[in-house]
Motif scaffolding. Sequence first.
Motif, PDB file in Angstrom:
ATOM      1  N   SER A  74      10.497  28.204  13.975  1.00 56.34           N
ATOM      2  CA  SER A  74       9.774  28.796  12.855  1.00 56.34           C
ATOM      3  C   SER A  74       8.474  29.422  13.327  1.00 56.34           C
ATOM      4  O   SER A  74       8.036  29.215  14.475  1.00 56.34           O
ATOM      5  N   ILE A  75       7.862  30.148  12.427  1.00 57.69           N
ATOM      6  CA  ILE A  75       6.583  30.779  12.742  1.00 57.69           C
ATOM      7  C   ILE A  75       5.497  29.722  12.959  1.00 57.69           C
ATOM      8  O   ILE A  75       4.563  29.921  13.742  1.00 57.69           O
ATOM      9  N   ARG A  76       5.666  28.556  12.311  1.00 61.36           N
ATOM     10  CA  ARG A  76       4.706  27.458  12.521  1.00 61.36           C
ATOM     11  C   ARG A  76       4.816  26.908  13.942  1.00 61.36           C
ATOM     12  O   ARG A  76       3.795  26.533  14.558  1.00 61.36           O
ATOM     13  N   ASP A  77       6.055  26.830  14.459  1.00 60.30           N
ATOM     14  CA  ASP A  77       6.230  26.367  15.839  1.00 60.30           C
ATOM     15  C   ASP A  77       5.536  27.304  16.817  1.00 60.30           C
ATOM     16  O   ASP A  77       4.922  26.869  17.805  1.00 60.30           O
ATOM     17  N   VAL A  78       5.649  28.616  16.556  1.00 59.89           N
ATOM     18  CA  VAL A  78       4.991  29.600  17.427  1.00 59.89           C
ATOM     19  C   VAL A  78       3.474  29.426  17.370  1.00 59.89           C
ATOM     20  O   VAL A  78       2.776  29.451  18.403  1.00 59.89           O
ATOM     21  N   ALA A  79       2.941  29.249  16.160  1.00 57.70           N
ATOM     22  CA  ALA A  79       1.494  29.081  15.998  1.00 57.70           C
ATOM     23  C   ALA A  79       0.996  27.839  16.746  1.00 57.70           C
ATOM     24  O   ALA A  79      -0.042  27.868  17.408  1.00 57.70           O
TER      25      ALA A  79
END
Length: 336
Positions: A4-9
């Motif tokens: 997810s985009i949260r994992d990338v962040a």
Amino acid sequence: MAVSIRDVAQRAGVSVGTVSNVLNRPNEVSADSVTRVTRAIEELGYVRNDAARKLRAGISATVGFVVLDGQNPFYNDVVRGAEDEASSHSIAVLYGNTDQDPRRERTYIDLFHEQQVRGLLIAPYGDVTAHLGRLREAGIAVVLVDRFSGDGKFSSVSVDSVAGGRLAVEHLIETGRDRIAFVGGPFDIRQVNDRLAGARAAAENANTPASLEVIATESMAVEDGVSAGARILARSPSDWPDALFAANDLIALGLLQSLVTDGRARVPQDIAIIGFDDIPFAAAAAVPLSSIRQPSRVMGRTALRIVLEEAADPDSIPRQTVFPPELVVRSSTVSR
């Protein structure tokens, strides 16, 4: 689990908002943040979900395409042209084959309506004006393909089939034929009627007398051409036409197969054959087939471009794009 985009962040040590800006507005983010986020995306194998993003924004990432004969390579090439254009706009083309069945045609139109596609391309079989009108009322752009919009209610991309029919029969007459048969059907397909109208005009206006008979087929498939060829060969040889104009190349290939297999009528010495569409198989036939060429991929690209333009501007005026047909001469119509 999907990244997810949260994992990338988290991997990049930045906020979710920063990752979003890197993906959508990188010029508003520092070079250091872009580098960190890009590295995290590569390490984690993150793939952005453009479809979900566009749905949230109320913009579909798909265009529907309904064709009347999925067996015909001509329509396959038209769809491929649309796909080529669609890929440059990061959208997908969803394809449905009606197989000349009005019920299936309406089912596909309703399905694409429910899916809220950005636009619909359709090579119609029956009268679907009312159904298409409901799509447009719902904000879905519609473009007719391989069918001229006579009433101008919808944009269309087509080839002048009347001119194509005239070209075919004029060519046959020029090669010395004067007993010509038009082979095709069903006649509730607009293109079949238009090609026959052009053929009749050429025969009636010829400088030398030429007759034109009509041999009807149930559909536009190879087997219909084979059946029509058998009916012709069942006559006395003195009653055979000396040239056949098929409504499309599939029928023409069936006619050629029937005549070559039987062996009594030589092509083109006894009976010349010309088709319509100029599909790839035409040039590779046992006797290379003359045909009337339609610019299939260009038609698909043009239709896709127009439907996207109309989706972006619903108040645009419908336009009719008509391409000229092209005569392609091969061995099946060599002059006597």
